[in-house]
Design an enzyme around this catalytic site. Structure first.
Site, mmCIF file in Angstrom:
data_model
loop_
_atom_site.group_PDB
_atom_site.id
_atom_site.type_symbol
_atom_site.label_atom_id
_atom_site.label_comp_id
_atom_site.label_asym_id
_atom_site.label_seq_id
_atom_site.Cartn_x
_atom_site.Cartn_y
_atom_site.Cartn_z
ATOM 1 N N CYS A 133 -20.852 3.139 -13.933
ATOM 2 C CA CYS A 133 -22.050 3.089 -12.853
ATOM 3 C C CYS A 133 -23.134 3.860 -13.239
ATOM 4 O O CYS A 133 -22.920 4.994 -13.796
ATOM 5 C CB CYS A 133 -21.321 3.650 -11.452
ATOM 6 S SG CYS A 133 -22.529 3.515 -10.233
ATOM 7 N N CYS B 190 -24.390 9.982 -8.104
ATOM 8 C CA CYS B 190 -23.314 10.597 -6.999
ATOM 9 C C CYS B 190 -22.474 11.858 -7.543
ATOM 10 O O CYS B 190 -21.528 11.466 -8.209
ATOM 11 C CB CYS B 190 -22.878 9.690 -6.310
ATOM 12 S SG CYS B 190 -24.012 8.142 -5.834
ATOM 13 N N CYS C 205 -18.768 11.457 -7.312
ATOM 14 C CA CYS C 205 -17.842 10.204 -7.824
ATOM 15 C C CYS C 205 -17.314 10.114 -9.331
ATOM 16 O O CYS C 205 -18.159 10.429 -10.047
ATOM 17 C CB CYS C 205 -18.650 8.879 -7.481
ATOM 18 S SG CYS C 205 -18.208 7.304 -7.896
ATOM 19 N N CYS D 53 -10.528 -4.515 1.258
ATOM 20 C CA CYS D 53 -11.776 -3.891 1.022
ATOM 21 C C CYS D 53 -12.245 -4.222 -0.389
ATOM 22 O O CYS D 53 -11.460 -3.576 -1.336
ATOM 23 C CB CYS D 53 -11.880 -2.632 1.198
ATOM 24 S SG CYS D 53 -11.490 -1.889 2.947
ATOM 25 N N CYS E 263 -13.562 -6.912 3.653
ATOM 26 C CA CYS E 263 -14.805 -6.087 3.723
ATOM 27 C C CYS E 263 -15.481 -5.914 2.368
ATOM 28 O O CYS E 263 -14.474 -5.791 1.392
ATOM 29 C CB CYS E 263 -14.624 -4.737 4.337
ATOM 30 S SG CYS E 263 -15.845 -3.555 4.424
ATOM 31 N N CYS F 231 -19.522 -1.131 8.347
ATOM 32 C CA CYS F 231 -18.535 0.078 8.308
ATOM 33 C C CYS F 231 -19.443 0.973 7.283
ATOM 34 O O CYS F 231 -19.978 0.843 6.162
ATOM 35 C CB CYS F 231 -17.392 -0.500 7.187
ATOM 36 S SG CYS F 231 -16.238 0.727 6.971
ATOM 37 N N ARG G 158 -11.259 5.766 10.425
ATOM 38 C CA ARG G 158 -10.282 5.715 9.383
ATOM 39 C C ARG G 158 -10.163 6.791 8.440
ATOM 40 O O ARG G 158 -11.284 7.443 8.107
ATOM 41 C CB ARG G 158 -10.682 4.439 8.313
ATOM 42 C CG ARG G 158 -9.748 4.192 7.366
ATOM 43 C CD ARG G 158 -10.316 2.962 6.595
ATOM 44 N NE ARG G 158 -10.769 1.847 7.195
ATOM 45 C CZ ARG G 158 -11.971 1.317 7.313
ATOM 46 N NH1 ARG G 158 -12.752 1.629 6.325
ATOM 47 N NH2 ARG G 158 -12.199 0.148 8.168
#
Length: 410
Positions: free
Chosen positions: A65, A69, A72, A109, A142, A202, A272
């Site tokens: 990626c 962040c 992560c 997901c 999702c 979400c 959740r």
């Protein structure tokens, strides 16, 4: 406790608590945590009964990626020893999803690392959604693909996606300390794009990154205003090789208080328990089912969860039941709205002045350094926060399931 009675009454009416009432929940002592769970549990059961919705993650593309962040393991510069692979083919993703569905999950997901999808990526995910739905007629899908460009949410909806996930993660005021390659406003924009396209939104948060109680309340109030149908609450998994590897700020009791606060602020949405529950809630996971009505089954994106069989046993032993595919998750007043989303005028959401939400300046409270309460509610002393013991033994990199030749945990 007058505070908890007030919060239960407000939760049953879908009325937003004051900021200081939310802060007071986080400031309760460990001695009172069972009272907090019992109170928030009344709100959870009122709107969702004893049902637990199971969700299953499929990591379509792992690692690599370009975003930075700090939390992560897939970030730019991460030295975490995670699985790294490019896009799964639709049939591979469908097989991975089938394992979770066989274990009782009703939502799949589909997640991919990266800043956001290209048009070709949207084509790939659209083909994957079709492959999954061709095999499982009632499954919810999702997508979680990062920042969306104009028209992409609509394309995903046309392909059969039911929902789109994009978390705010932390408060607007501290977002720049966590990520520099995109902004908090970028994330809000993507949630709004999902809403506008008719997808069920979400969006949630990550706790345990060193944030203050005020930061937690800020992000949960911002989520309430965005009005997602589901709010995943992640607890930071401190991966070695990431900037936040040494952030072990959570105790099981702290996690329960955070979940209770989210339930009081968002009484009628799907809350959740997401990543990190095994690491930080540990043996108190069953108590958290009194607060949240949804969990992930099995493993996460780059880390392993507890055995799927153990998840199912935990739900049964705690006196709850798995929500089946034919049941509607959301309360009728939310589910009846097209897409299950929107700014419901009668739901106590949005930016209504009378609800006491909006900016901190408007509410006139929430900035007390001691976490105290203003107004008519008595101040609640903050618990003495003992540093959490670093349980690196509970952080296990995923080596099975999607992207491998090994059977998934489901």
């Amino acid at each position: 406790m007058d505070l908890l009675n007030t919060l239960v009454d407000k939760g049953l009416r879908r009325e937003l608590p004051t900021r200081d009432e939310a802060l007071a929940v986080l400031a309760t002592s460990d001695d009172d945590v069972l009272d907090v769970v019992a109170a928030a549990g009344k709100v959870r059961r009122h709107w969702f009964g004893r049902r637990v919705k199971l969700n299953y993650l499929v990591n379509l593309k792992s690692g690599l990626c370009p975003e930075d962040c700090s939390y992560c393991s897939q970030r730019l510069g991460s030295k975490a020893g995670i699985l790294k692979y490019t896009w799964l083919k639709p049939d591979e993703a469908s097989r991975a999803a089938a394992a979770g569905l066989a274990g009782g999950a009703k939502r799949v997901c589909l997640v991919a690392s990266g800043r956001g999808p290209t048009e070709r990526d949207v084509d790939r995910v659209s083909d994957t959604i079709k492959a999954i739905k061709d095999q499982n007629e009632n499954v919810e899908v999702c997508a979680c693909l990062g920042l969306l460009s104009d028209g992409q949410a609509e394309r995903l909806r046309e392909a059969g996606a039911d929902a789109y996930n994009h978390n705010l993660n932390t408060s607007e005021g501290t977002y720049g300390e966590i990520t520099t390659t995109h902004t908090y406003a970028d994330r809000v924009d993507t949630v709004q794009k999902a809403h506008a396209a008719g997808l069920s939104a979400c969006s949630g948060l990550i706790a345990g990154m060193g944030e203050s109680d005020e930061d937690l309340v800020d992000v949960v109030y911002a989520l309430r205003e965005l009005d997602p149908d589901s709010v995943p609450v992640n607890f930071l998994i401190p991966f070695e090789g990431t900037p936040l590897a040494k952030e072990w700020n959570l105790t099981p009791q702290r996690c329960l208080r955070i979940l209770a606060m989210v339930r009081f602020v968002c009484p009628d949405v799907e809350v959740r328990i997401a990543g990190g529950r095994e690491v930080h809630l540990r043996t108190l996971q069953p108590l958290a089912l009194n607060l949240a009505n949804s969990i992930f089954l099995g493993d996460y994106l780059t880390s392993e969860g507890q055995a799927g069989k153990a998840d199912l046993e935990m739900i049964a032993d705690a006196g709850f039941e798995v929500e089946n595919a034919g049941e509607v998750t959301l309360p009728e007043h939310r589910a009846s709205v097209a897409g299950g989303c929107g700014s419901h005028a009668d739901a106590g959401c949005g930016s209504h002045d009378s609800a006491g939400c909006g900016s901190q300046a408007e509410s006139g409270c929430g900035s007390h350094a001691d976490g105290g309460v203003c107004g008519s509610t008595a101040a609640v002393p903050a618990a003495a926060a003992a540093p959490a013991e670093a349980r690196t033994d509970l952080v296990s990199v995923r080596r099975r399931g999607a992207g491998t030749d090994l059977a998934p945990n489901a």
